[in-house]
Design an enzyme around this catalytic site. Sequence first.
Site, PDB file in Angstrom:
ATOM      1  N   ARG A  19      -5.684   3.762   6.276  1.00 59.09           N
ATOM      2  CA  ARG A  19      -5.434   5.197   6.130  1.00 59.09           C
ATOM      3  C   ARG A  19      -5.973   5.733   4.811  1.00 59.09           C
ATOM      4  NH1 ARG A  19      -0.519   7.367   8.617  1.00 59.09           N
ATOM      5  NH2 ARG A  19       0.065   8.310   6.656  1.00 59.09           N
ATOM      6  N   ARG A  31     -13.734   5.734  -2.163  1.00 56.02           N
ATOM      7  CA  ARG A  31     -14.894   6.602  -2.404  1.00 56.02           C
ATOM      8  C   ARG A  31     -15.651   6.196  -3.658  1.00 56.02           C
ATOM      9  NH1 ARG A  31     -11.129  11.117  -2.015  1.00 56.02           N
ATOM     10  NH2 ARG A  31     -10.864  11.627   0.187  1.00 56.02           N
ATOM     11  N   ARG A  89      11.676   1.566   8.997  1.00 56.34           N
ATOM     12  CA  ARG A  89      11.948   1.593   7.576  1.00 56.34           C
ATOM     13  C   ARG A  89      12.670   2.899   7.295  1.00 56.34           C
ATOM     14  NH1 ARG A  89      12.375  -2.478   4.690  1.00 56.34           N
ATOM     15  NH2 ARG A  89      11.651  -1.491   2.767  1.00 56.34           N
ATOM     16  N   ARG A 101       8.052   5.901  -5.427  1.00 57.89           N
ATOM     17  CA  ARG A 101       7.358   7.003  -6.087  1.00 57.89           C
ATOM     18  C   ARG A 101       8.343   8.064  -6.533  1.00 57.89           C
ATOM     19  NH1 ARG A 101       4.237   9.693  -0.830  1.00 57.89           N
ATOM     20  NH2 ARG A 101       6.133  10.056   0.349  1.00 57.89           N
ATOM     21  N   GLU A 135      12.092   7.920  -4.663  1.00 63.63           N
ATOM     22  CA  GLU A 135      12.166   7.403  -3.292  1.00 63.63           C
ATOM     23  C   GLU A 135      12.354   5.891  -3.303  1.00 63.63           C
ATOM     24  OE1 GLU A 135       8.958   8.599  -0.736  1.00 63.63           O
ATOM     25  OE2 GLU A 135       9.198  10.708  -1.291  1.00 63.63           O
ATOM     26  N   TYR A 187       3.350   5.941  14.322  1.00 66.12           N
ATOM     27  CA  TYR A 187       3.231   6.378  12.940  1.00 66.12           C
ATOM     28  C   TYR A 187       2.412   7.670  12.891  1.00 66.12           C
ATOM     29  CZ  TYR A 187       2.694   5.202   7.931  1.00 66.12           C
ATOM     30  OH  TYR A 187       2.736   5.181   6.566  1.00 66.12           O
ATOM     31  N   ASP A 229       1.238  11.466  11.872  1.00 62.48           N
ATOM     32  CA  ASP A 229       1.291  12.521  10.867  1.00 62.48           C
ATOM     33  C   ASP A 229       1.644  13.832  11.564  1.00 62.48           C
ATOM     34  OD1 ASP A 229       0.794  11.340   8.395  1.00 62.48           O
ATOM     35  OD2 ASP A 229      -1.364  11.241   8.770  1.00 62.48           O
TER      36      ASP A 229
HETATM   37  P1  FAD Z   1      11.401  14.434  13.475  1.00 64.54           P
HETATM   38  O1  FAD Z   1      10.978  15.405  12.453  1.00 64.54           O
HETATM   39  O2  FAD Z   1      12.042  13.166  13.036  1.00 64.54           O
HETATM   40  O3  FAD Z   1      12.411  15.209  14.439  1.00 64.54           O
HETATM   41  C1  FAD Z   1      13.265  14.565  15.341  1.00 64.54           C
HETATM   42  C2  FAD Z   1      14.546  15.380  15.404  1.00 64.54           C
HETATM   43  O4  FAD Z   1      15.346  14.860  16.466  1.00 64.54           O
HETATM   44  C3  FAD Z   1      15.390  15.310  14.135  1.00 64.54           C
HETATM   45  O5  FAD Z   1      15.690  16.591  13.675  1.00 64.54           O
HETATM   46  C4  FAD Z   1      16.629  14.550  14.586  1.00 64.54           C
HETATM   47  O6  FAD Z   1      17.795  14.985  13.912  1.00 64.54           O
HETATM   48  C5  FAD Z   1      16.688  14.899  16.053  1.00 64.54           C
HETATM   49  N1  FAD Z   1      17.430  13.930  16.850  1.00 64.54           N
HETATM   50  C6  FAD Z   1      17.231  12.586  16.917  1.00 64.54           C
HETATM   51  N2  FAD Z   1      18.140  12.023  17.747  1.00 64.54           N
HETATM   52  C7  FAD Z   1      18.904  13.046  18.234  1.00 64.54           C
HETATM   53  C8  FAD Z   1      20.006  13.106  19.124  1.00 64.54           C
HETATM   54  N3  FAD Z   1      20.530  11.996  19.674  1.00 64.54           N
HETATM   55  N4  FAD Z   1      20.548  14.302  19.364  1.00 64.54           N
HETATM   56  C9  FAD Z   1      20.068  15.436  18.800  1.00 64.54           C
HETATM   57  N5  FAD Z   1      19.020  15.431  17.953  1.00 64.54           N
HETATM   58  C10 FAD Z   1      18.449  14.245  17.669  1.00 64.54           C
HETATM   59  N6  FAD Z   1       3.098  13.648   7.845  1.00 64.54           N
HETATM   60  C11 FAD Z   1       2.068  14.338   7.326  1.00 64.54           C
HETATM   61  O7  FAD Z   1       1.245  14.883   8.081  1.00 64.54           O
HETATM   62  N7  FAD Z   1       1.917  14.456   5.973  1.00 64.54           N
HETATM   63  C12 FAD Z   1       2.782  13.912   5.089  1.00 64.54           C
HETATM   64  O8  FAD Z   1       2.598  14.039   3.872  1.00 64.54           O
HETATM   65  C13 FAD Z   1       3.891  13.169   5.616  1.00 64.54           C
HETATM   66  N8  FAD Z   1       4.789  12.599   4.792  1.00 64.54           N
HETATM   67  C14 FAD Z   1       5.837  11.908   5.310  1.00 64.54           C
HETATM   68  C15 FAD Z   1       6.771  11.355   4.438  1.00 64.54           C
HETATM   69  C16 FAD Z   1       7.875  10.671   4.932  1.00 64.54           C
HETATM   70  C17 FAD Z   1       8.888  10.075   3.982  1.00 64.54           C
HETATM   71  C18 FAD Z   1       8.026  10.514   6.340  1.00 64.54           C
HETATM   72  C19 FAD Z   1       9.182   9.753   6.895  1.00 64.54           C
HETATM   73  C20 FAD Z   1       7.105  11.071   7.204  1.00 64.54           C
HETATM   74  C21 FAD Z   1       6.003  11.777   6.706  1.00 64.54           C
HETATM   75  N9  FAD Z   1       5.080  12.384   7.567  1.00 64.54           N
HETATM   76  C22 FAD Z   1       4.011  13.068   7.031  1.00 64.54           C
HETATM   77  C23 FAD Z   1       5.241  12.331   9.032  1.00 64.54           C
HETATM   78  C24 FAD Z   1       6.024  13.546   9.596  1.00 64.54           C
HETATM   79  O9  FAD Z   1       7.301  13.602   9.013  1.00 64.54           O
HETATM   80  C25 FAD Z   1       6.159  13.387  11.109  1.00 64.54           C
HETATM   81  O10 FAD Z   1       4.909  13.222  11.724  1.00 64.54           O
HETATM   82  C26 FAD Z   1       6.854  14.565  11.807  1.00 64.54           C
HETATM   83  O11 FAD Z   1       7.834  15.176  11.025  1.00 64.54           O
HETATM   84  C27 FAD Z   1       7.461  14.059  13.092  1.00 64.54           C
HETATM   85  O12 FAD Z   1       8.021  15.101  13.820  1.00 64.54           O
HETATM   86  P2  FAD Z   1       8.946  14.772  15.047  1.00 64.54           P
HETATM   87  O13 FAD Z   1       9.339  16.087  15.658  1.00 64.54           O
HETATM   88  O14 FAD Z   1       8.319  13.770  15.917  1.00 64.54           O
HETATM   89  O15 FAD Z   1      10.230  14.018  14.444  1.00 64.54           O
HETATM   90  N1  UDP Z   2      -0.505   2.344  -0.521  1.00 66.14           N
HETATM   91  C1  UDP Z   2      -0.628   1.518  -1.609  1.00 66.14           C
HETATM   92  N2  UDP Z   2      -0.559   2.037  -2.866  1.00 66.14           N
HETATM   93  C2  UDP Z   2      -0.361   3.367  -3.073  1.00 66.14           C
HETATM   94  C3  UDP Z   2      -0.267   4.213  -1.958  1.00 66.14           C
HETATM   95  C4  UDP Z   2      -0.322   3.670  -0.695  1.00 66.14           C
HETATM   96  O1  UDP Z   2      -0.790   0.318  -1.453  1.00 66.14           O
HETATM   97  O2  UDP Z   2      -0.299   3.783  -4.237  1.00 66.14           O
HETATM   98  C5  UDP Z   2      -0.567   1.720   0.823  1.00 66.14           C
HETATM   99  C6  UDP Z   2       0.807   1.418   1.413  1.00 66.14           C
HETATM  100  O3  UDP Z   2       0.708   0.211   2.128  1.00 66.14           O
HETATM  101  C7  UDP Z   2       1.029   2.550   2.374  1.00 66.14           C
HETATM  102  C8  UDP Z   2      -0.385   2.800   2.871  1.00 66.14           C
HETATM  103  O4  UDP Z   2      -1.210   2.579   1.736  1.00 66.14           O
HETATM  104  O5  UDP Z   2       1.890   2.178   3.417  1.00 66.14           O
HETATM  105  C9  UDP Z   2      -0.600   4.179   3.419  1.00 66.14           C
HETATM  106  O6  UDP Z   2      -0.296   5.097   2.423  1.00 66.14           O
HETATM  107  P1  UDP Z   2       0.150   6.575   2.748  1.00 66.14           P
HETATM  108  O7  UDP Z   2       0.286   7.309   1.481  1.00 66.14           O
HETATM  109  O8  UDP Z   2      -0.756   7.096   3.790  1.00 66.14           O
HETATM  110  O9  UDP Z   2       1.587   6.313   3.367  1.00 66.14           O
HETATM  111  P2  UDP Z   2       2.676   7.339   3.953  1.00 66.14           P
HETATM  112  O10 UDP Z   2       3.795   7.308   2.953  1.00 66.14           O
HETATM  113  O11 UDP Z   2       2.044   8.681   4.101  1.00 66.14           O
HETATM  114  O12 UDP Z   2       3.047   6.739   5.242  1.00 66.14           O
END
Ligand code: FAD
Ligand code: UDP
Length: 371
Positions: A169, A173, A246, A277, A303, A351, A353
């Site tokens: 991912r 560069r 996780r 981070r 985090e 996984y 986005d």
């Molecule tokens: P969710 O947002 O998880 O929504 C699911 C919903 O279902 C929740 O509100 C939950 O409460 C509800 N639910 C579950 N079970 C039940 C139940 N039994 N009854 C009622 N409600 C229920 N993506 C990016 O593009 N850029 C980023 O920088 C990025 N950063 C991230 C950082 C973190 C820490 C994480 C965890 C993810 C990140 N993502 C990022 C991914 C992004 O969060 C997800 O792709 C997106 O939010 C998923 O949307 P979703 O609707 O599938 O799930």
């Molecule tokens: N990663 C790493 N060092 C960093 C940032 C990311 O080794 O400083 C690795 C780590 O394994 C991570 C993966 O690159 O799971 C993808 O990173 P990204 O930031 O896309 O993860 P996200 O938190 O968005 O899932």
Amino acid sequence: MYDYLVVGSGLFGAVFAHEAKRAGKSVLVVDKRPHIAGNVYTEKIEGINVHKYGAHIFHTNNRQVWEYITQFAEFNRFTNSPVANYKGELFSLPFNMYTFNKMWGVVTPEEALAKIEEQRREIGGQPRNLEEQAISLVGRDIYEKLIKGYTEKQWGRDCRELPAFIIKRLPVRLTFDNNYFNALYQGIPVGGYTKLVANLLEGIEVRLNTDYLADKAALEALADKVVYTGPIDAYFDYQLGTLEYRSVRFENELLDMPNYQGNAAVNYTDRETPWTRIIEHKWFEFGKDEAGNDLPKTIISREYSSEWQPGDEPYYPVNDEQNGRLYAQYKKLAEAEPEVIFGGRLGEYKYYDMDQVIAAALRCCAEEKLL
Ligand code: FAD
Ligand code: UDP
């Protein structure tokens, strides 16, 4: 009676509900949390939109998705450029000429490439795991200082037990470009993600604090079809075993100072620092409030990545072979329930986005003939 019961008000559920309503269907959305927006939920504190479930930076190469989502919010020009802190030494991310210069003192792309080539030689053949993939992409020095500790903290597993694709991912560069994403479109919705999701859900009935699985029979009796975006294994009462996730714990702190770390994200890439981070939320919107004034205080989140236990929020599906096999079995059970659509990061155990989730929700709407 509703046409659709949408379980989950995250991006998948909200996009689906919006399109269903637009197509003239009746929709009820339920969420077990006390708020909408799922993991992209932001809350305004001291004028700062705090990303309560981890930093979310919208980025995509999919023009259709960009045009779709920008109907519901204006996006700013934020570009993600995290800094890595390895025992007090700072490096530019993703891996680019600034990183190579700091690591090896190399000045030209040719010198950097020579260094990487020399170090990647230790991996012969196709990389079989994350460690081998990382070394073959950027060499052992960068692997040891910027990847190994961070990845093992984030995933709680040895890099040799993790799939190679996770690290693919990250861009590598040979230019002085520290934009973390290879994306045509990038930004943060002005006013926060919660407002964006509220716009998607406008005019749709939403019941919060409602756990679908706790009241399944009564709730599913309300609609012809269910769109379920919670964990697929929980839906089936873990009958085949639990899929691994996780989880992340956030420690938030309000600080009476204008600038804590000078950047939205600083990754702690050594093994010893317990957090992965620190996010300083104000920098997603350039440290200003909506009127353009500098904000006097700041909010940071440390985090901590942890193994998921029942009762915790599942965040990241662990897409290794064992979980892949178990998911395939759950998917078979899901296919035997045609009145239930499983979608989103947890419903599909992928996984995803944000842009991929939006694209998946739109595909699902097309399959339901709502578009
Ligand atoms: P969710 O947002 O998880 O929504 C699911 C919903 O279902 C929740 O509100 C939950 O409460 C509800 N639910 C579950 N079970 C039940 C139940 N039994 N009854 C009622 N409600 C229920 N993506 C990016 O593009 N850029 C980023 O920088 C990025 N950063 C991230 C950082 C973190 C820490 C994480 C965890 C993810 C990140 N993502 C990022 C991914 C992004 O969060 C997800 O792709 C997106 O939010 C998923 O949307 P979703 O609707 O599938 O799930
Ligand atoms: N990663 C790493 N060092 C960093 C940032 C990311 O080794 O400083 C690795 C780590 O394994 C991570 C993966 O690159 O799971 C993808 O990173 P990204 O930031 O896309 O993860 P996200 O938190 O968005 O899932």
